[in-house]
Enzyme design. Structure first.
Site, PDB file in Angstrom:
ATOM      1  N   HIS A   1       1.501   5.399  -2.094  1.00  0.00           N
ATOM      2  CA  HIS A   1       1.003   6.465  -2.981  1.00  0.00           C
ATOM      3  C   HIS A   1       2.195   7.070  -3.703  1.00  0.00           C
ATOM      4  CE1 HIS A   1      -3.188   6.566  -1.474  1.00  0.00           C
ATOM      5  NE2 HIS A   1      -2.607   6.012  -0.418  1.00  0.00           N
TER       6      HIS A   1
ATOM      7  N   GLU B   1     -11.039   4.514   6.739  1.00  0.00           N
ATOM      8  CA  GLU B   1      -9.867   5.163   7.356  1.00  0.00           C
ATOM      9  C   GLU B   1     -10.397   6.330   8.176  1.00  0.00           C
ATOM     10  OE1 GLU B   1      -6.848   6.602   4.699  1.00  0.00           O
ATOM     11  OE2 GLU B   1      -5.401   6.860   6.317  1.00  0.00           O
TER      12      GLU B   1
ATOM     13  N   ASP C   1       2.254   3.181   2.942  1.00  0.00           N
ATOM     14  CA  ASP C   1       1.295   4.236   2.627  1.00  0.00           C
ATOM     15  C   ASP C   1       1.963   5.506   2.090  1.00  0.00           C
ATOM     16  OD1 ASP C   1      -1.214   5.306   2.281  1.00  0.00           O
ATOM     17  OD2 ASP C   1      -1.676   5.551   4.405  1.00  0.00           O
TER      18      ASP C   1
ATOM     19  N   HIS D   1      -9.314   1.794  -0.058  1.00  0.00           N
ATOM     20  CA  HIS D   1      -9.172   2.497   1.205  1.00  0.00           C
ATOM     21  C   HIS D   1     -10.532   2.350   1.882  1.00  0.00           C
ATOM     22  CE1 HIS D   1      -5.707   4.282  -0.702  1.00  0.00           C
ATOM     23  NE2 HIS D   1      -5.410   4.956   0.388  1.00  0.00           N
TER      24      HIS D   1
ATOM     25  N   HIS E   1       0.851  -1.205   0.000  1.00  0.00           N
ATOM     26  CA  HIS E   1       0.000   0.000   0.000  1.00  0.00           C
ATOM     27  C   HIS E   1       0.878   1.244   0.000  1.00  0.00           C
ATOM     28  CE1 HIS E   1      -3.933   2.034   0.932  1.00  0.00           C
ATOM     29  NE2 HIS E   1      -3.044   3.017   1.061  1.00  0.00           N
TER      30      HIS E   1
ATOM     31  N   GLN F   1      -9.482   9.516  -5.404  1.00  0.00           N
ATOM     32  CA  GLN F   1      -9.182  10.145  -4.107  1.00  0.00           C
ATOM     33  C   GLN F   1     -10.331  11.023  -3.575  1.00  0.00           C
ATOM     34  OE1 GLN F   1      -5.776  10.745  -2.033  1.00  0.00           O
ATOM     35  NE2 GLN F   1      -7.654  10.969  -0.864  1.00  0.00           N
TER      36      GLN F   1
HETATM   37 FE   FE2 Z   1      -3.470   5.105   1.389  1.00  0.00          FE
END
Ligand code: FE2
Length: 429
Positions: free
Chosen positions: A59, A213, A309, A210, A57, A152
């Site tokens: 970005h 979260e 992440d 996701h 995971h 996103q």
């Molecule tokens: Fe993430």
């Protein structure tokens, strides 16, 4: 003639004095006392040879953008998302690509062999997607990059996101992502899970969302994700990332929920460094930890991998592509302190993550790809304790990164002259 032989390695399962012979990019023999010629021979000196670290995971479109256009002052997930929204329109494909390639250099030096990266699809030009598709191709000989189409700003909340996300999949992005807890309502969140899972089923793709979260115990999109996984026959191909709301949920509800996750064969990816930093920001004291129920999920049979992440981006200012640092934090936050639990944390950044990403030929066994790391540690627990020095990184039977072992000279009368950090390991009684 072999391409590479590693002499005198210890393996993660404790086998020692092992030689590893590699040719045709594969491990051709792994046993004691291999006497054969090789173009390159490396003496492991009894240290650990383990399969590559796998980051399930990340970005990559945002990494190394720290401070652009400003810092995250509140430290919250939501300010991070807002900040990223400010950067998106002003960055170029070349910017994203250059940062991603620099990150991949660092990741290789730290022994990472595969990364699953989300890429933001809420952009009419899909700049991140274009950049990372090029990066995926350019790095394929030394790093496996799996891309997740990640809306996103919410696939429903952003009116253009469904079209751009599907377009990203048409362009060759590998996995379907989502962010149900960011949609406008709980109902819209559940609807987003349904739409995105259907898109994955139609295209034969994996899903990595996701999911929840949030510190809101009523954020229960993982329940919908497990349901849709079963309804659409996606068992074993779906991952719930973060799952932080499970930390705060009612225990009775969780006892039912975990069974549903197991039935649906949904995998879990907590991101310990980021969520210990971002979650609980609305709490006074006591402050919640913001890590999902790792032990309970694992014990029920869920495949759990730890992800990093973020590294130096709008959400997290630190990080250095060190999956052992990720395991170290996951271990602490989850209080996974028994010998068995600590050894399991090493699996969470290697074999478990490889499994949930569906990597082929992964492992240090005969017939697997000749890709592994030589770490300056004697076993997986010591590797986590030391965040062990990477002495050699091997990919496809080639040494692609190396470092001399740490051996600090000290000048104190009557004391040893050199300190090897791996020499402090507990001795078997
Ligand atoms: Fe993430």
């Amino acid at each position: 003639m072999f391409d590479l032989i590693i002499k005198n390695a210890t393996l993660p399962d404790g086998r020692n004095n092992i030689d590893i012979a590699c040719a045709h990019q594969r491990i051709e023999a792994i046993e004691r006392n291999i006497s054969a010629e090789a173009k390159v021979t490396l003496d492991a000196q009894g240290w650990l040879v383990a399969p590559p670290f796998v980051d399930p995971h990340f970005h990559m479109d945002a990494t190394l953008s720290l401070g652009r256009p400003r810092m995250n002052r509140s430290g919250t997930l939501l300010e991070g998302i807002a900040l990223w929204g400010e950067l998106k329109p002003i960055q170029t494909i070349d910017d994203i690509k250059e940062r991603a390639l620099r990150y991949c250099d660092l990741a290789v030096s730290m022994g990472i062999g595969a990364i699953r990266s989300h890429v933001d699809t809420c952009d009419p030009e899909l700049k991140g997607v274009q950049a990372l598709l090029q990066v995926r191709d350019e790095i394929k000989d030394y790093l496996d990059l799996q891309l997740v189409a990640f809306p996103q700003d919410g696939v429903l909340r952003d009116p253009n996101a469904l079209e751009t996300t599907l377009r990203a999949l048409d362009m060759g992005v590998d996995v379907v992502g989502g962010i149900p807890h960011f949609e406008r309502t709980m109902a819209a969140g559940a609807e987003s899970v349904r739409i995105l899972c259907e898109a994955a089923a139609e295209r034969g793709l994996m899903v990595d969302m996701h999911c929840d979260e949030s510190d809101d115990p009523l954020s229960r999109h993982i329940e919908t994700l497990a349901y849709e996984t079963q309804r659409l026959g996606l068992q074993g191909r779906v991952t719930g990332s973060h799952l932080t709301s499970m930390h705060s949920m009612d225990n009775y509800f969780v006892s039912k929920l975990i069974d549903l996750i197991v039935e649906a064969e949904v995998h879990a990816v907590p991101n310990p460094l980021i969520n210990i930093m971002l979650q609980g920001r609305h709490d006074t004291y006591p402050k919640r930890r913001g890590q999902t129920r790792v032990r309970e999920l694992r014990d029920a049979g869920v495949t759990v991998g730890f992800g990093s992440d973020c590294v130096m981006d709008p959400w997290y200012s630190l990080g250095r592509a060190d999956m052992l640092e990720v395991a170290f934090m996951g271990l602490h936050v989850g209080q996974l302190s028994s010998r068995e639990d600590m050894a399991w944390c090493f699996e969470a950044v290697t074999t478990n993550s490889a499994k949930l990403m569906g990597l082929e030929g992964y492992g240090v066994e005969k017939g697997c790809k000749a890709s592994f790391n030589l770490l300056q540690a004697n076993d997986p627990i010591e590797a986590i304790r030391l965040k062990a020095h990477r002495i050699a990184v091997v990919r496809h039977a080639q040494v692609i990164a190396q470092n001399p072992p740490l051996n600090t000279e000290i000048n104190i009368a009557g004391r040893p002259n050199f300190i090897d950090p791996s020499s402090y390991a507990p001795k078997p009684s």
